[in-house]
Design an enzyme around this catalytic site. Sequence first.
Site, short mmCIF file in Angstrom:
data_model
loop_
_atom_site.label_atom_id
_atom_site.label_comp_id
_atom_site.label_asym_id
_atom_site.label_seq_id
_atom_site.Cartn_x
_atom_site.Cartn_y
_atom_site.Cartn_z
N ARG A 222 0.87 -0.97 -0.01
CA ARG A 222 -0.02 -0.11 -0.05
C ARG A 222 1.03 1.26 -0.01
O ARG A 222 2.05 1.23 0.63
CB ARG A 222 -0.81 -0.09 1.21
CG ARG A 222 -1.77 1.18 1.43
CD ARG A 222 -2.57 0.96 2.56
NE ARG A 222 -3.44 -0.21 2.77
CZ ARG A 222 -3.53 -0.98 3.96
NH1 ARG A 222 -3.42 -0.25 4.98
NH2 ARG A 222 -4.62 -1.83 3.71
N ARG B 259 -1.60 6.74 9.91
CA ARG B 259 -1.53 6.14 8.61
C ARG B 259 -1.85 7.26 7.57
O ARG B 259 -1.71 8.41 7.74
CB ARG B 259 -2.96 5.12 8.34
CG ARG B 259 -2.70 4.04 9.42
CD ARG B 259 -1.89 2.80 9.06
NE ARG B 259 -1.78 1.77 9.87
CZ ARG B 259 -2.69 0.74 9.54
NH1 ARG B 259 -3.61 0.65 8.84
NH2 ARG B 259 -2.63 -0.11 10.44
N LYS C 121 -2.73 1.21 15.16
CA LYS C 121 -2.72 2.36 13.91
C LYS C 121 -3.64 3.75 14.47
O LYS C 121 -4.44 3.61 15.41
CB LYS C 121 -3.55 1.79 12.88
CG LYS C 121 -4.89 1.23 13.09
CD LYS C 121 -5.50 0.36 12.22
CE LYS C 121 -7.03 0.02 12.28
NZ LYS C 121 -7.40 -0.99 11.25
N LYS D 92 -5.61 7.14 12.80
CA LYS D 92 -5.98 7.68 11.49
C LYS D 92 -6.60 9.18 11.64
O LYS D 92 -7.07 9.49 12.73
CB LYS D 92 -7.08 6.95 10.93
CG LYS D 92 -6.74 5.34 10.60
CD LYS D 92 -7.76 4.75 9.83
CE LYS D 92 -7.46 3.36 9.62
NZ LYS D 92 -8.28 2.42 9.22
N CYS E 196 -14.95 -3.78 1.05
CA CYS E 196 -13.57 -4.00 1.12
C CYS E 196 -13.00 -5.39 0.15
O CYS E 196 -13.73 -5.76 -0.54
CB CYS E 196 -13.13 -4.58 2.34
SG CYS E 196 -13.60 -6.16 2.98
N CYS F 200 -7.14 -11.13 1.25
CA CYS F 200 -7.14 -10.70 2.86
C CYS F 200 -7.16 -12.10 3.81
O CYS F 200 -8.25 -12.60 3.64
CB CYS F 200 -8.38 -9.75 3.15
SG CYS F 200 -8.22 -9.25 4.88
N CYS G 176 -15.00 -9.05 7.16
CA CYS G 176 -14.90 -9.42 8.47
C CYS G 176 -14.98 -7.92 9.21
O CYS G 176 -15.45 -6.98 8.89
CB CYS G 176 -13.35 -9.57 8.82
SG CYS G 176 -12.34 -8.29 8.95
N CYS H 112 -12.96 -1.93 7.31
CA CYS H 112 -12.06 -1.31 6.48
C CYS H 112 -12.77 -0.20 5.32
O CYS H 112 -12.47 0.65 4.94
CB CYS H 112 -11.30 -2.18 5.62
SG CYS H 112 -9.88 -2.95 6.74
#
Length: 581
Positions: free
Chosen positions: A84, A153, A217, A219, A439, A445, A484, A488
Site C-alpha cells: 500500500r 496512516r 494504528k 488515522k 473491502c 485478505c 470481517c 475497512c
Amino acid sequence: MTQTTPSGSADKSAARSEVEKIKDVSNYLRGTIAQGLADPLTGAIFEKDAQLLKFHGAYMQDDRDLRAERQKQKLEPAYQFMVRLRMPGGVCTPAQWRKLDALAQQYGGNTLRLTTRQTVQYHNVLKHQLRPLIRGIDEVAMTSIAACGDVNRNTLVSNNPHLSPAHAEALDWCLKIDRHLLPHTSAYREIWLGDKRLGAGKEDLEPIYGKHYLPRKFKIAIAVPPNNDVDLYANDLGFIAIVGDDGKLEGFNVSVGGGMGMTHGDAATYPRTGTVIGYIPAHRIVDVAEKVLLVQRDFGDRTNRKHARLKYTIDDRGVEWFGETLNRYLGWDLAPARAFAFTTNGDQYGWRKGADGLWHLTLFIQNGRVKDRGDYRPMTGLREIAGVHDGEFRITANQNLIVARVSDANKPRIEALVKAYGLLEGEHHSALRINSMACVGFPTCGLALAESERALPGLVTRLEKVLEDAGLAGEPITLRMTGCPNGCARPYLAEIGLVGKSPGKYNLYLGAGFHGERLNKLYKESLNEDQVVAELTPLFRQYSASRDAGEKFGDFLVRQGIVKAVVEAREDFHGPGHAES
C-alpha cells in the site's frame, strides 16, 4: 516537537502484547526482514517480521482460493503480499500514475486497488518482487512507509482541493501533518532502497513515536463542511474546517476517538464515532495532531491490541480527562467548538468547475478496482488519460478517482478518452450502487470471513430491482460490505452495513446517519444473500410508503423503531437492537 516519557501500560514489559515485544527488539523496524527476503526456500518471510513489514506498507497474505488444494498437495500456502502506498490527500501526478500503472502490469496482476484512505494498493505481489516494486515507487518520489502499522496512516482530506481556497488550504495542512508525523527510522531506505546513509553503529531516533511507536494504528482526516466526504467521525483524529463569511479558512473543530474495528462476539470491542472537543485556529493544527498522537502513545493500552485504539483510551478515562490531558501536553487550551453542519456525504460525480477556473471530473470506480472488463476499461483508459493530462489525479475516500485540474483546451481530449474506454459507466448506475463500497475480502485478505468485493456487485443488482419496484430507484442509500468486522470499508457508518460472519453469511446492520454522524446497529445475524434481500424488501416498501419528505433511510428506520439510535457506542452499539426492546 515534544518527547514525553511514555507512561502506563507501556512500562509493564511482562504484560505487553507480543507485537509490543517484537517492536522492542526490532531495531527501529528492521527485525530480520532483509534475511527473510533473501531466503529462496519459501515465499514467506519470518512470522515476527510480518508484523514489522506492516510499518513498511506491506502485508503478507496468501491466495485463499488455492489454500485447500495446496494443503492437499502438502505445499506451503501460495504466499503473496499486499503493498500500500502513502499518498496524503490522494494526490498523484499523471507521471506518477503512469508509473503506478506500469508497476501494476509488472508486479500487480494488471490491476490497481483504490482504497478508502485515498491511496493505492497492489495485490498478488510475490516476495522476490517486493524490492523492485518499492524501488519503482520511489523512482517517482512516492513511498509505502507508514501506510500500515502502529503509526499515523495516510492522512485524508476533502476530496477536491480546488473547489475553493479553503479546500486548497485544507490540503496544505494535510500535507504538513502527514510529513510531520512520518517515522524517522532509516530502516525503510536501508531494506528496500539499499541506502546506508546512517553509517555503521549509529542508532535511529524516533522523536515523536519513540522506540515502541503507537499501541495501534492511528488515522487522521480533514473535512470541509458541508460535505463529509472523508467520513471524518471514523477517524482517531478529525479536523472540521471552519470557514468564515469571506470564504477564508479560520480554524478547525477537533474530533477525537473515532474508529471502526470490532471483534465478533466480544462486547468490549465496538466501533465509535469521534467526539468534538473544541476549536483551534488553523496555524495550531500540526501541534494538535502531534499532541493527540502523543497522548495516545503514552496512555494507550499496550497489553491488549483489541483494546489499543484511541477510542478505548478515551472511553476508559473519559472525554473530560482526555481534554485536560491534551491541554496539558499542548500548554494551552482548546476553545469551545464552533457551529458547523454536514449536509452531504460521498462523492459528486461528473464534471465540476473549481475556484481555480479548471475542470474536475469524478469517475465512479466500483469498489475501487481499476481493472479492464469488456467495454469498461478503466486501467487502459486512465493510462491513456495520464498520457495527455497536464493536471493531477486525486483518489477519493470512497474508492473513486478525480481527473483534476483540466483546462478548457484539454477538456475535449479527456472527454473523448473517457467515452472511448467506457469510463462514464457511473452515470448510468443506480443511486444505491454509487453509494456502495466493499473491502477486498477473499481471496487475498487473511482476515476475511466472507466475500465482499466479489459479492457486493451482484447483491446491489438484486436490491436495485427491489428499490425500483418500491418506487425508490433514485433514492441514495449508503450500503457497505466487509468480509470481517475490522471495518475497512466503514460498514458501521452505512445505512445498510453487511459484515462477514462466515463464508456466505453476514451480519446486517441498519440505521446509520446518511452523513456519517451516527453508527448503525445490528438488526439480524448470519444472513445469506437471499435472506438479506428478504429482510430489506419489506423495509424498503415501508420506507417508500411512510417516510417524511427528505427523510433518509437510516433516519426512517430509527424513527419507526425498527432499530434503536446509537448515541453512546460503548453502551448502545451492542445493546438491544429494536427500539421496543
